[in-house]
Scaffold this motif. Structure first.
Motif, short mmCIF file in Angstrom:
data_model
loop_
_atom_site.label_atom_id
_atom_site.label_comp_id
_atom_site.label_asym_id
_atom_site.label_seq_id
_atom_site.Cartn_x
_atom_site.Cartn_y
_atom_site.Cartn_z
N ASP A 145 0.85 -1.19 0.00
CA ASP A 145 0.00 0.00 0.00
C ASP A 145 0.88 1.24 0.00
O ASP A 145 1.82 1.35 0.81
CB ASP A 145 -0.90 0.01 1.23
CG ASP A 145 -1.89 -1.15 1.26
OD1 ASP A 145 -1.98 -1.88 0.26
OD2 ASP A 145 -2.57 -1.31 2.29
N TYR A 148 -0.99 6.92 -3.80
CA TYR A 148 -1.14 6.76 -5.25
C TYR A 148 -2.13 7.78 -5.81
O TYR A 148 -1.73 8.73 -6.47
CB TYR A 148 -1.57 5.33 -5.57
CG TYR A 148 -1.75 5.03 -7.03
CD1 TYR A 148 -0.67 4.96 -7.89
CD2 TYR A 148 -3.02 4.78 -7.56
CE1 TYR A 148 -0.83 4.68 -9.25
CE2 TYR A 148 -3.20 4.48 -8.91
CZ TYR A 148 -2.10 4.43 -9.75
OH TYR A 148 -2.29 4.14 -11.09
N SER A 149 -3.40 7.62 -5.49
CA SER A 149 -4.40 8.50 -6.08
C SER A 149 -4.28 9.94 -5.60
O SER A 149 -4.65 10.87 -6.32
CB SER A 149 -5.81 7.97 -5.78
OG SER A 149 -6.06 7.93 -4.39
N ASP A 167 -3.25 4.04 -0.86
CA ASP A 167 -4.19 3.22 -1.61
C ASP A 167 -3.85 1.74 -1.44
O ASP A 167 -2.69 1.36 -1.22
CB ASP A 167 -4.15 3.58 -3.09
CG ASP A 167 -4.68 4.98 -3.35
OD1 ASP A 167 -5.88 5.11 -3.60
OD2 ASP A 167 -3.88 5.94 -3.28
N LYS A 168 -4.85 0.91 -1.59
CA LYS A 168 -4.68 -0.54 -1.48
C LYS A 168 -4.06 -1.10 -2.76
O LYS A 168 -4.35 -0.66 -3.87
CB LYS A 168 -6.03 -1.22 -1.24
CG LYS A 168 -6.69 -0.84 0.10
CD LYS A 168 -5.88 -1.39 1.26
CE LYS A 168 -6.59 -1.15 2.59
NZ LYS A 168 -5.77 -1.65 3.73
N GLN A 169 -3.23 -2.12 -2.56
CA GLN A 169 -2.57 -2.75 -3.70
C GLN A 169 -3.59 -3.28 -4.71
O GLN A 169 -3.39 -3.18 -5.92
CB GLN A 169 -1.70 -3.91 -3.23
CG GLN A 169 -0.66 -3.55 -2.21
CD GLN A 169 -0.34 -4.73 -1.31
OE1 GLN A 169 0.17 -5.74 -1.79
NE2 GLN A 169 -0.64 -4.63 -0.02
N GLU A 170 -4.70 -3.85 -4.20
CA GLU A 170 -5.69 -4.43 -5.09
C GLU A 170 -6.40 -3.39 -5.94
O GLU A 170 -7.07 -3.73 -6.93
CB GLU A 170 -6.71 -5.26 -4.30
CG GLU A 170 -7.30 -4.57 -3.11
CD GLU A 170 -6.57 -4.87 -1.81
OE1 GLU A 170 -7.26 -5.14 -0.80
OE2 GLU A 170 -5.32 -4.84 -1.79
N ASP A 171 -6.25 -2.11 -5.59
CA ASP A 171 -6.77 -1.02 -6.41
C ASP A 171 -5.69 -0.46 -7.35
O ASP A 171 -6.00 0.00 -8.45
CB ASP A 171 -7.31 0.11 -5.53
CG ASP A 171 -8.49 -0.32 -4.68
OD1 ASP A 171 -9.30 -1.13 -5.17
OD2 ASP A 171 -8.58 0.13 -3.53
N ILE A 172 -4.45 -0.50 -6.89
CA ILE A 172 -3.36 0.11 -7.66
C ILE A 172 -3.00 -0.73 -8.88
O ILE A 172 -2.85 -0.19 -9.99
CB ILE A 172 -2.13 0.34 -6.77
CG1 ILE A 172 -2.46 1.30 -5.63
CG2 ILE A 172 -0.96 0.87 -7.60
CD1 ILE A 172 -1.36 1.44 -4.60
N PRO A 174 -4.72 -2.89 -10.81
CA PRO A 174 -5.64 -2.73 -11.95
C PRO A 174 -5.54 -1.34 -12.59
O PRO A 174 -5.66 -1.20 -13.81
CB PRO A 174 -7.02 -2.96 -11.33
CG PRO A 174 -6.77 -3.83 -10.15
CD PRO A 174 -5.45 -3.36 -9.61
N SER A 175 -5.30 -0.31 -11.77
CA SER A 175 -5.16 1.04 -12.30
C SER A 175 -3.93 1.15 -13.20
O SER A 175 -3.97 1.77 -14.27
CB SER A 175 -5.08 2.05 -11.16
OG SER A 175 -4.85 3.35 -11.65
N TRP A 490 -0.45 -8.43 -1.28
CA TRP A 490 -1.71 -8.96 -1.80
C TRP A 490 -1.51 -10.22 -2.64
O TRP A 490 -2.24 -11.20 -2.51
CB TRP A 490 -2.37 -7.86 -2.65
CG TRP A 490 -3.63 -8.23 -3.34
CD1 TRP A 490 -4.71 -8.87 -2.82
CD2 TRP A 490 -3.95 -7.95 -4.72
NE1 TRP A 490 -5.70 -9.01 -3.78
CE2 TRP A 490 -5.25 -8.45 -4.95
CE3 TRP A 490 -3.28 -7.31 -5.76
CZ2 TRP A 490 -5.89 -8.34 -6.18
CZ3 TRP A 490 -3.91 -7.19 -6.98
CH2 TRP A 490 -5.20 -7.71 -7.19
#
Length: 498
Positions: A145, A148-149, A167-172, A174-175, A490
């Motif tokens: 984490d 990021y955003s 930000d969470k890895q699971e969001d980063i 895919p981004s 993750w």
């Protein structure tokens, strides 16, 4: 070539920081007198790119016994490693955190100054955006984490966010994949005609190779998360493989993403700087026992490239975090001349053989990649061997012996581990994702005693984060133990490690 590169790097290191001298005055003549006609009024985009690529190589290319030890390649043999340095600091790993964000900021500046001329500066902008995503991937792979955003938004016009959330890895991930996909499509559909300029120290303006690197990063990241986001990984990889014209990959050693150096003072390759100009080649860095043992047991001909023989003519490694130094330091193999005793050298960011190791694994997962797992694996081995100047006869012997395809992921991963030598950060990523090498172990005399049975799961957050962004970093680190263990990343699905 070395003289040309020395001139280029010297020119761009200076040029990247030269700004026009503009001084307020009472008269027009005074202003004219005090204006340097040779100074840049604005930093050329290629100079900013040069500064970022140079900084990336110097910041990350010099790692020998950090990621090199985490990955099971290299150990200290005199100043023994007991893992005492894995704490929040603004040095070592903290410097690399700062370097990533610095590089992203510099590339934002490049994009800002070319925004009005985006149609005629497409290529340099493409390269800048690709490298930004590479930096983001480095950050999230290393620390999990991260800001990021809300990162890079401290300016008033951007929101005055000086304490960005994590930000969470699971969001980063895919981004990042989404951003690289946009880039890949743009490069396929709307190639630029502008010259990137002399600041491109990696591919020297060859946009075909940059396009391939963009898609190679997509492949790497998709495979990284294949165990936790299988649908996204599969769709990404199959899309790439279904249309090689639109989404070409790095497939030859001539396309390796390597940064080379001028080879003259002070612009030596970082490992050479440490090992030879710093004269630490025999008194501190030795090959790890598990690496040399594996190479010996499999009769892998790459051993002669990654390591030098010890004083008695044998290849021999040493324990990680041994209780005492070896009686004779020269009876431990040192890093091979190809990888350290070369002032020009190279810092690898992506080896083309990686493409085929990952395609082999994807094929075993049932993805449609246009070739069989065996075909991809054997091509990967050949590329790695050829990159190490191994004769064809020796390659054939290896593929018919210990390196023979056996239909397992483990065969892919073990060979990929060998192939990734010097790309130590990526080898550590491979280990955390796959558990290969299964023989890896932490310092035998760690300051943490028996509290942890594995190499670090992550990098320690920098001390500055605890000083200036305490609430957010403490929240991100809530499940982290002893700074680098505790909750795994993750995509690290291994069990039994702590």
């Amino acid at each position: 070539m070395q003289k040309i590169m020395k001139s280029k790097i010297s020119k761009f290191i200076i040029g990247a920081f030269v700004l026009a001298a503009t001084t307020g005055s009472c008269t027009k003549s005074f202003e004219e007198i005090n204006t340097d006609p040779d100074a840049f009024e604005e930093v050329p985009p290629t100079n900013l790119l040069a500064n970022v690529l140079r900084n990336t190589g110097e910041s990350f290319g010099g790692d020998i016994d950090g990621y090199g030890t985490f990955a099971g390649y290299i150990v200290k043999i005199q100043y023994l490693d007991y893992m005492a340095g894995l704490t929040p600091t603004n040095n070592t790993y903290g410097n690399r955190w700062a370097a990533c964000y610095y590089n992203i900021t510099q590339l934002n500046e490049l994009l800002a100054i070319t925004e009005e001329t985006a149609d005629i500066d497409k290529n340099v902008r493409y390269v800048a955006r690709i490298w930004q995503y590479y930096m983001w991937s480095y950050l999230v792979d290393g620390w999990g984490d991260i800001p990021y955003s809300e990162a890079q938004k401290g300016a008033a016009e951007l929101g005055s966010i000086v304490r960005p959330k994590y930000d969470k890895q699971e969001d980063i991930y895919p981004s990042i994949l989404e951003g690289l996909k946009v880039l890949a499509d743009e490069m396929a559909e709307d190639p630029g005609t502008d010259a990137v300029g002399d600041g491109d120290f990696i591919y020297e303006g060859d946009m075909d190779k940059w396009q391939k690197f963009c898609n190679a990063l997509r492949l790497r990241i998709a495979m990284r998360i294949s165990g936790v986001a299988p649908d996204l990984a599969k769709s990404t990889i199959e899309e790439i493989c279904a249309d090689p014209m639109a989404y070409p990959l790095l497939e030859t050693n001539a396309e390796n993403c390597y940064l080379t150096y001028p080879g003259a003072a002070p612009y030596w390759e970082p490992w050479y700087t440490t090992g030879y100009t710093g004269d630490r080649r025999v008194d501190n860095f030795g090959m790890a026992d598990i690496f040399i043992d594996h190479l010996n047991e499999t009769a892998d001909p790459r051993i002669a490239k990654v390591a030098n023989v010890a004083a008695d003519g044998a290849y021999r490694g040493y324990q990680n975090g041994a209780a005492a130094t070896p009686p004779n330091l020269r009876n431990i193999s040192f890093i091979g001349d190809k990888y350290m005793n070369d002032a020009v050298g190279f810092t690898p960011f992506y080896k083309s053989c990686e493409t085929f190791y990952m395609l082999a694994e994807a094929a075993l997962l049932g993805y449609n990649v246009g070739m069989t797992a065996q075909e991809a694996y054997e091509q990967a081995v050949r590329l790695s061997m050829q990159d190490n100047q191994i004769p064809e006869a020796a390659i054939t012997t290896y593929l018919a012996g210990a390196g023979m395809w056996d239909g397992t992921k483990e065969r892919i991963w073990w060979d990929m581990w060998v192939a990734l030598f010097k790309e130590n950060f990526e080898a550590w990523n491979l280990y955390r994702r796959t558990g290969i090498p299964s023989t890896n172990y932490p310092s035998l005399n760690s300051v943490y005693g028996d509290a942890h049975n594995d190499q670090p799961f992550r990098l320690p957050y920098p001390n500055n984060e605890f000083l200036y962004n305490a609430e957010n970093v403490n929240s991100a680190a809530a499940n982290v133990a002893d700074f680098v263990w505790g909750e795994q990343l993750w995509w690290d699905q291994r069990t039994g490690v702590y």
